[in-house]
Scaffold this active site. Structure first.
Site, PDB file in Angstrom:
ATOM      1  N   ALA A 133      19.660  25.104  10.670  1.00 30.42           N
ATOM      2  CA  ALA A 133      18.410  25.377  11.381  1.00 30.42           C
ATOM      3  C   ALA A 133      17.538  24.134  11.296  1.00 30.42           C
ATOM      4  O   ALA A 133      17.488  23.482  10.250  1.00 30.42           O
ATOM      5  CB  ALA A 133      17.686  26.582  10.778  1.00 30.42           C
ATOM      6  N   ALA A 135      13.571  22.744  12.386  1.00 33.61           N
ATOM      7  CA  ALA A 135      12.250  23.033  12.931  1.00 33.61           C
ATOM      8  C   ALA A 135      11.425  21.751  12.975  1.00 33.61           C
ATOM      9  O   ALA A 135      11.946  20.648  12.745  1.00 33.61           O
ATOM     10  CB  ALA A 135      11.560  24.102  12.081  1.00 33.61           C
ATOM     11  N   SER A 136      10.130  21.877  13.250  1.00 34.59           N
ATOM     12  CA  SER A 136       9.296  20.695  13.454  1.00 34.59           C
ATOM     13  C   SER A 136       9.025  19.938  12.162  1.00 34.59           C
ATOM     14  O   SER A 136       8.810  18.729  12.176  1.00 34.59           O
ATOM     15  CB  SER A 136       7.967  21.099  14.096  1.00 34.59           C
ATOM     16  OG  SER A 136       7.278  22.022  13.274  1.00 34.59           O
ATOM     17  N   ALA A 138      10.881  20.653   8.927  1.00 37.49           N
ATOM     18  CA  ALA A 138      12.031  20.545   8.015  1.00 37.49           C
ATOM     19  C   ALA A 138      13.264  21.154   8.662  1.00 37.49           C
ATOM     20  O   ALA A 138      13.198  21.763   9.737  1.00 37.49           O
ATOM     21  CB  ALA A 138      11.713  21.261   6.701  1.00 37.49           C
ATOM     22  N   GLN A 139      14.405  20.978   8.005  1.00 40.01           N
ATOM     23  CA  GLN A 139      15.635  21.636   8.430  1.00 40.01           C
ATOM     24  C   GLN A 139      16.356  22.181   7.194  1.00 40.01           C
ATOM     25  O   GLN A 139      16.050  21.824   6.057  1.00 40.01           O
ATOM     26  CB  GLN A 139      16.537  20.690   9.215  1.00 40.01           C
ATOM     27  CG  GLN A 139      17.138  19.541   8.441  1.00 40.01           C
ATOM     28  CD  GLN A 139      17.929  18.603   9.349  1.00 40.01           C
ATOM     29  OE1 GLN A 139      17.611  18.412  10.522  1.00 40.01           O
ATOM     30  NE2 GLN A 139      18.974  17.991   8.808  1.00 40.01           N
ATOM     31  N   VAL A 140      17.323  23.075   7.445  1.00 42.73           N
ATOM     32  CA  VAL A 140      17.985  23.793   6.356  1.00 42.73           C
ATOM     33  C   VAL A 140      19.479  23.507   6.375  1.00 42.73           C
ATOM     34  O   VAL A 140      20.110  23.476   7.441  1.00 42.73           O
ATOM     35  CB  VAL A 140      17.738  25.314   6.478  1.00 42.73           C
ATOM     36  CG1 VAL A 140      18.495  26.073   5.387  1.00 42.73           C
ATOM     37  CG2 VAL A 140      16.247  25.620   6.400  1.00 42.73           C
ATOM     38  N   LYS A 155      16.209  23.361   1.900  1.00 38.41           N
ATOM     39  CA  LYS A 155      15.258  22.976   2.947  1.00 38.41           C
ATOM     40  C   LYS A 155      14.780  21.559   2.667  1.00 38.41           C
ATOM     41  O   LYS A 155      14.323  21.254   1.554  1.00 38.41           O
ATOM     42  CB  LYS A 155      14.072  23.949   2.964  1.00 38.41           C
ATOM     43  CG  LYS A 155      13.098  23.728   4.102  1.00 38.41           C
ATOM     44  CD  LYS A 155      12.066  24.867   4.154  1.00 38.41           C
ATOM     45  CE  LYS A 155      11.154  24.743   5.350  1.00 38.41           C
ATOM     46  NZ  LYS A 155      10.214  25.901   5.427  1.00 38.41           N
ATOM     47  N   ASP A 290       4.090  34.925   9.164  1.00 35.03           N
ATOM     48  CA  ASP A 290       4.922  34.370  10.235  1.00 35.03           C
ATOM     49  C   ASP A 290       6.200  35.200  10.339  1.00 35.03           C
ATOM     50  O   ASP A 290       7.313  34.669  10.350  1.00 35.03           O
ATOM     51  CB  ASP A 290       5.242  32.904   9.925  1.00 35.03           C
ATOM     52  CG  ASP A 290       5.710  32.133  11.153  1.00 35.03           C
ATOM     53  OD1 ASP A 290       5.465  32.609  12.280  1.00 35.03           O
ATOM     54  OD2 ASP A 290       6.327  31.067  10.988  1.00 35.03           O
TER      55      ASP A 290
END
Length: 511
Positions: A133, A135-136, A138-140, A155, A290
């Site tokens: 995954a 995102a803006s 971080a990533q996993v 993360k 969220d």
């Protein structure tokens, strides 16, 4: 150096907004005054060639913010929680803004892991995957701990993301100042305060130690919630730019076909998600802010698993009680009581008419209760309620707006799983249980007990404080009237405190 950079960044932002058609949408949503509209169009139009086109399949505002980069994506997401600033329509458009960007390389992630944790990655983990995954911020990556063999999620912050956000936040402040100068009327929206709020949220997300702390606190508060799980934090494998959690195996909540194919009871899961959210908000005063599909998984045993704890909401004990009484009053259709609660809490100015306010609330509640169960919406109720209270002079309360925004998202998740869910019937047990435990004689006894604990800590100092007051009095040979008044006021407060302490202790003796 920052001045020219901010001007250039502002020009490029305006050009992108103009090129994608977002400029007109935003100015209309904000009901911007004419001078600001003219300035914005002049700024953007001549420089359209430096603006980004974006994905033409997306709506204008979504396309523009996505094209402008991570800080703008995150800013749009946070603005979606502030319908009081951008309006209901634009807030709804921003809620669908996808926080996704192309991933950075696995090798770069491994270098960050090694630098942050102070050890070679292969001495800590095996089987570090490609990004699962992105995102803006971080990533996993999925991996396995070398020492225990446990699967984990790592993360990792994007390279240089802190510097990039700092640069864009400076430009946002510059834009806010320009807007306030060009349009004094815009100051009612407090542009600078909005940027300060954004900066606070983002700076928290850029330090993964804070997210780790939120995850750990959330896990501790919800550990006894049947059917709800939060992955545990691996603290010794986490730092400012790296966070490691236990891997959560499950089906994404938005994969409805897979959820059904696995044999899960979708209406039961929908009810659990809604009840858990309300329970966390009311019981704990600490909730996942969220809670969209992408941050929820359904475990093989049907448990709901929460992910991503960068944005959490807090509500103090007093506000929770007020909020519960308001919801309970609507559930019971006791609009007079709902009106009284607003006045007692000071949400509505005391010079307004309580009967007129109750009548307005009646007009809000009754149409909703007359709807078919599948159309009843607590989020809609809260939206209508804020409209009414604004007309009666209620000031904006950020924590309740965040709660309302999250309620909208949670309802959407629940309805996707069960289109016929009755929001009121599902919510009633949680709200009634909270009211029973926290409003009434039991709650008053607990409050008095807490007061006694505080006074007990101060108790040993009471003789000392009394002696100091007597010494001060004896040293004042000719006290002036003003100092006399001050003395008697202080003495009165002191005596009142002693009497209150004595009364509380006596009550505890009787109990």
């Amino acid at each position: 150096m920052r001045g020219p950079h901010n001007i250039w960044r502002l020009i490029r932002t305006g050009a992108t907004m103009e090129r994608t058609g977002a400029m007109r949408v935003v100015l209309e949503a904000l009901d911007a005054p004419l001078p600001l509209r003219i300035a914005a169009r002049i700024l953007g139009w001549p420089f359209q060639w430096v603006g980004y086109k974006g994905d033409s399949a997306q709506p204008p505002v979504t396309r523009a913010l996505t094209a402008l980069g991570p800080a703008y994506i995150k800013f749009g997401q946070i603005l979606s929680t502030r319908p009081d600033v951008v309006g209901e329509d634009l807030a709804l458009q921003l809620q669908v803004l996808q926080d996704k960007l192309p991933p950075f390389s696995r090798d770069t992630a491994i270098k960050t892991i090694e630098h942050e944790l102070g050890a070679k990655a292969d001495t800590l983990f095996t089987d570090i995957s490609e990004p699962v995954a992105a995102a803006s911020i971080a990533q996993v990556h999925r991996a396995r701990r070398l020492d225990t063999g446990q699967d984990v999620a790592i993360k990792v912050l994007r390279p240089g993301i802190e510097r990039a956000f700092r640069r864009d936040i400076d430009a946002f402040y510059f834009a806010a100042n320009v807007i306030e100068r060009l349009s004094p009327a815009s100051r009612r929206l407090r542009p600078t305060d909005v940027i300060e709020h954004f900066e606070g949220v983002v700076m928290g997300e850029l330090d993964l130690r804070l997210e780790s702390a939120s995850a750990a606190e959330f896990a501790a508060k919800t550990q006894d919630d049947a059917g709800f799980r939060v992955p545990s934090v691996e603290w010794h494998l986490s730092s400012k730019r790296v966070m490691t959690l236990a891997w959560a195996e499950g089906i994404p909540a938005n994969d409805l076909a897979a959820v059904s194919a696995a044999g899960h009871n979708r209406p039961q899961i929908a009810a659990r998600i809604l009840q858990m959210f309300l329970s966390h908000a009311l019981r704990d005063g600490f909730f996942h802010a969220d809670m969209h599909h992408g941050n929820l998984k359904i475990a093989p045993n049907g448990d709901v698993i929460a992910l991503d704890f960068g944005i959490m909401g807090r509500i103090d004990a007093y506000t929770r009680r007020v909020y519960a009484e308001i919801l309970y009053g609507f559930i019971k259709r006791d609009y007079r009581r709902v009106a009284e609660v607003h006045f007692e809490a000071g949400y509505v100015p005391a010079d307004r008419d309580v009967d007129e306010f109750a009548r307005a609330l009646h007009a809000v509640g009754e149409p909703i209760f007359g709807m078919d169960a599948s159309h009843i919406s607590m989020a809609r109720l809260l939206s209508y309620l804020f409209e009414v209270t604004e007309r009666f002079g209620m000031e904006t309360r950020t924590e309740l707006i965040l709660l309302q925004r999250t309620m909208v998202v949670v309802e959407g998740v629940a309805r996707s799983l069960d289109p016929h869910i009755n929001i009121w019937e599902v919510s009633r047990p949680v709200v009634e249980s909270y009211v029973k435990q926290n409003i009434g004689p039991k709650a008053m006894a607990r409050d008095l007990a807490r007061t006694a604990q505080i006074l007990a800590r101060v108790g040993p100092r009471l003789p000392e404080l009394a002696e100091q007051m007597l010494i001060k009095l004896s040293q004042e040979e000719n006290p002036q009237p003003e100092s006399n008044g001050s003395y008697w006021r202080n003495g009165g407060v002191f005596i009142l405190g002693v009497l209150l302490a004595s009364g509380v202790f006596a009550l505890l003796e009787l109990l």
